[in-house]
Design a protein around this motif. Structure first.
Motif, short mmCIF file in Angstrom:
data_model
loop_
_atom_site.label_atom_id
_atom_site.label_comp_id
_atom_site.label_asym_id
_atom_site.label_seq_id
_atom_site.Cartn_x
_atom_site.Cartn_y
_atom_site.Cartn_z
N LEU A 232 0.74 -1.11 -0.09
CA LEU A 232 0.05 0.02 -0.05
C LEU A 232 0.84 1.27 0.06
CD1 LEU A 232 -2.59 -1.11 2.94
CD2 LEU A 232 -2.78 -1.07 0.39
N PRO A 233 0.25 2.24 -0.54
CA PRO A 233 1.17 3.50 -0.38
C PRO A 233 1.22 3.87 1.03
CG PRO A 233 -0.53 3.78 -1.97
CD PRO A 233 -1.09 2.68 -1.27
N ARG A 234 2.73 4.49 1.21
CA ARG A 234 2.97 5.26 2.60
C ARG A 234 1.75 6.11 3.11
NH1 ARG A 234 7.80 5.44 5.21
NH2 ARG A 234 9.56 3.98 4.12
N GLY A 235 1.20 5.97 4.34
CA GLY A 235 0.35 6.90 4.97
C GLY A 235 -0.77 6.00 4.93
N GLU A 236 -0.99 4.93 4.06
CA GLU A 236 -2.43 4.38 4.26
C GLU A 236 -2.30 2.95 5.15
OE1 GLU A 236 -4.00 3.35 0.61
OE2 GLU A 236 -3.94 5.18 -0.63
N ALA A 237 -3.31 2.57 5.41
CA ALA A 237 -3.27 1.16 6.33
C ALA A 237 -4.34 0.19 5.81
CB ALA A 237 -3.82 1.65 7.78
#
Length: 620
Positions: free
Chosen positions: A267-272
């Protein structure tokens, strides 16, 4: 015992405790209640999904992967480039263990990932959700792009034949490599359990150091647990008081870390992740989400950052129960169970280590010192022959598709008495470094206690100075004897099969230290002092079943155990305690003269003389 559940954001996790530890039984005896109070266990069940997710968006996954790779290139001179998703470098599974890997059903609603098909491309084009949805054919072109991107990362898949050949190194090569085995020292901790202000028992656990992330690694202490299969660390986002007692993992400060879905999709950084996992242990519970990062053995100051490191999926806990995590000093758990216990191969620390270091012998070994004066350790890439006082005898893992390091038990004997429950050869035993006691099926507990108990002193007419009476002084002297050192217990033998020496537990291994003062039925005024076994009653349901033992700390202290990942077998050798080295001592250790259940073994001056009860002061 634990259960792992996977839920979406709107799903409420409900887990069932299968361990005898937490089941309510109003008819428990005082002895059984004490057994359960004294136990520490992190034995886990295979994952069970409870969500219905759609197929992964391959285009989004590819974009996220490219972004993660660009971020990784910024510090490529400081740290190796991480495999961007669940690694295609999966250790080959033996034929005996491939019934699950080849797609046959197992317990739970999701099939464990196949080692032969655990490439990153398949991770992007298939899902491990309850629906087991497969990505539409239109996405296959993007999967090809993904494979091209992975080729650019210069990841080399393991050649199974080459890997097997490298794993079959000769004896001289193994001996030479022993000097450089990645080894982690283990610290033992005692936690007192008190009742009405009196300490009645000690819980224990062993833990060692790891570090995670780069370029500035974050240090943690973990239980190296053969009964579970995930690396679990407290998250910096966890606000509970229990989490605040421990070091927490801050994923934002690790340049090699990025979030993933439960199936390894980046996943992109900052997502969960839209999912969370709930792992319920017999003595605790954690809930969290998923990241991928570099994990290394030992503290960051001791590690060379090479052979002891691997990129893997990590569970970062957003919630941790007070028990047992608030009691113990360790921060998390590093599971070493087989892959079937994990959400996928990418979560297996040792599986990923073997795959990413094909020259490493696919074995790890556990040595527990006899006393707190010695040095306990876990080694990776083989074993140290100097820690074995006998030849190593290999036993195949029973039902490896369940994920446990367990062996078949042909029979159990208490002296010359055969335990009826196992007389047909249908019992099994799990080797579990996360369990502090010897666990036995509840239906067998009564028989085991009966045949293992030994009377120290009998007072047919009670206390006094008359005939058949025992003086107060004699009673006090007998009550001060340590049952573990009297040498009058019957051997408890687990028969592992023809030609293989059994696992033999002596009085020192299974007795409570202090004799029990018990009344004599049918004889008013009569009493006796009796040495009683310290056993954990188990209530295990299928697929483990009600005839499964857990071989915890007492067995692992008596035997040096070696876990062969590739061949799915366990090696047993009598541990050589003639020179346990000099350890740093245990945390919270009671006085060496303590007679409370769970207290450390005294350092016997002459261990060949079982009746010698003299002890030495253990410095901590």
């Amino acid at each position: 015992m634990a259960q792992t559940s996977l839920c979406g954001a709107s799903c409420m996790v409900m887990t069932a405790m299968l361990s005898g530890l937490l089941l309510a039984h109003s008819s428990k005896s005082r002895m059984e209640e004490m057994d359960q109070t004294e136990e520490t266990s992190f034995l886990a069940q295979p994952p069970i999904t409870a969500s219905t997710t759609t197929a992964p968006d391959v285009a989004s996954a590819l974009a996220a992967l490219k972004a993660a790779q660009q971020q990784a290139q910024q510090f490529s001179q400081k740290a190796p480039l991480p495999p961007p998703a669940e690694s295609s470098l999966v250790a080959p599974a033996p034929a005996a263990a491939r019934n699950v890997a080849d797609g046959k059903e197992s317990s739970g609603s999701v099939l464990p990932e196949s080692p032969a098909a655990a490439s990153t491309a398949s991770a992007m084009t298939s899902t491990e959700s309850a629906a087991a949805t497969v990505a539409p054919p239109a996405a296959r072109g993007l999967a090809a792009d993904l494979m091209a991107l992975l080729a650019g990362a210069k990841l080399k898949p393991v050649d199974e034949n080459q890997s097997n050949q490298s794993n079959q190194s000769n004896h001289s090569d193994q001996t030479a490599a022993q000097k450089n085995l990645p080894t982690v020292k283990l610290t033992k901790q005692y936690v007192p359990i008190d009742k009405n202000g009196v300490v009645i028992a000690y819980k224990t656990a062993y833990f060692g150091k790891v570090h995670v992330g780069s370029p500035q690694p974050q240090d943690f202490t973990v239980v190296f647990d053969t009964g579970s299969a995930h690396l679990v660390l407290p998250s910096s986002a966890c606000e509970s008081e229990t989490c605040k007692l421990h070091r927490s993992f801050n994923e934002t400060t690790s340049e090699s870390c990025y979030p993933i879905e439960h199936d390894g999709t980046p996943l992109p950084r900052g997502e969960a992740s839209s999912h969370s996992v709930s792992i319920t242990f017999g003595t605790g519970k954690v809930s969290g989400t998923f990241v991928r990062d570099q994990a290394c053995l030992g503290g960051s100051l001791q590690s060379d950052g090479k052979d002891g490191c691997t990129f893997m999926n990590v569970v970062v806990a957003k919630e941790m129960s007070d028990q047992p995590f608030s009691l113990f000093h360790f921060d998390g758990i590093l599971g070493l169970g087989l892959e079937a216990l994990a959400l996928g191969p990418g979560y297996s620390f040792f599986g990923q280590m073997v795959a990413q270091h094909p020259a490493m012998q696919p074995r790890f070994s556990v040595f527990l010192a006899r006393t707190d004066q010695g040095e306990s350790s876990i080694s990776f890439g083989g074993h140290d022959e100097t820690k074995a006082a006998s030849d190593v005898h290999w036993v195949p893992v029973a039902m490896p598709e369940l994920g446990y390091w367990q062996v078949q038990i042909q029979s159990v004997r208490m002296g010359d008495v055969v335990l009826d429950d196992c007389a047909d050869g249908g019992c099994r035993a799990i080797l579990d470094t996360g369990t502090s006691l010897l666990g036995a099926p509840r239906q067998a507990i009564k028989s085991l206690h009966q045949h293992l108990s030994r009377d120290v002193l009998l007072a047919p007419q009670g206390t006094g100075f008359g005939e058949d009476q025992v003086s107060p002084e004699a009673g006090k002297e007998a009550a001060s004897k340590d049952c573990r050192l009297l040498g009058n217990g019957a051997p408890l033998t687990f028969d592992l099969g023809p030609g293989i020496p059994g696992i033999v537990m002596e009085a020192e291994d299974y007795f409570r230290p202090k004799p029990f003062n018990m009344t004599v039925p049918g004889k008013p005024g009569a009493w006796k002092l009796s040495c009683r076994s310290l056993l954990l009653p188990l209530d295990l349901e299928a697929p483990l079943g009600p005839r499964t033992f857990i071989l915890g700390e007492p067995v692992l202290r008596k035997y040096y155990t070696i876990y062969d990942w590739a061949s799915r077998r366990i090696g047993f050798a009598t541990a050589d305690h003639s020179d346990d080295g000099v350890g740093e001592g245990a945390v919270g250790a009671p006085d060496a003269s303590s007679m409370v259940a769970g207290a450390p073994l005294p350092a016997v001056k002459n261990k060949d003389a079982s009746s010698d009860t003299s002890t030495q002061k253990i410095s901590v």
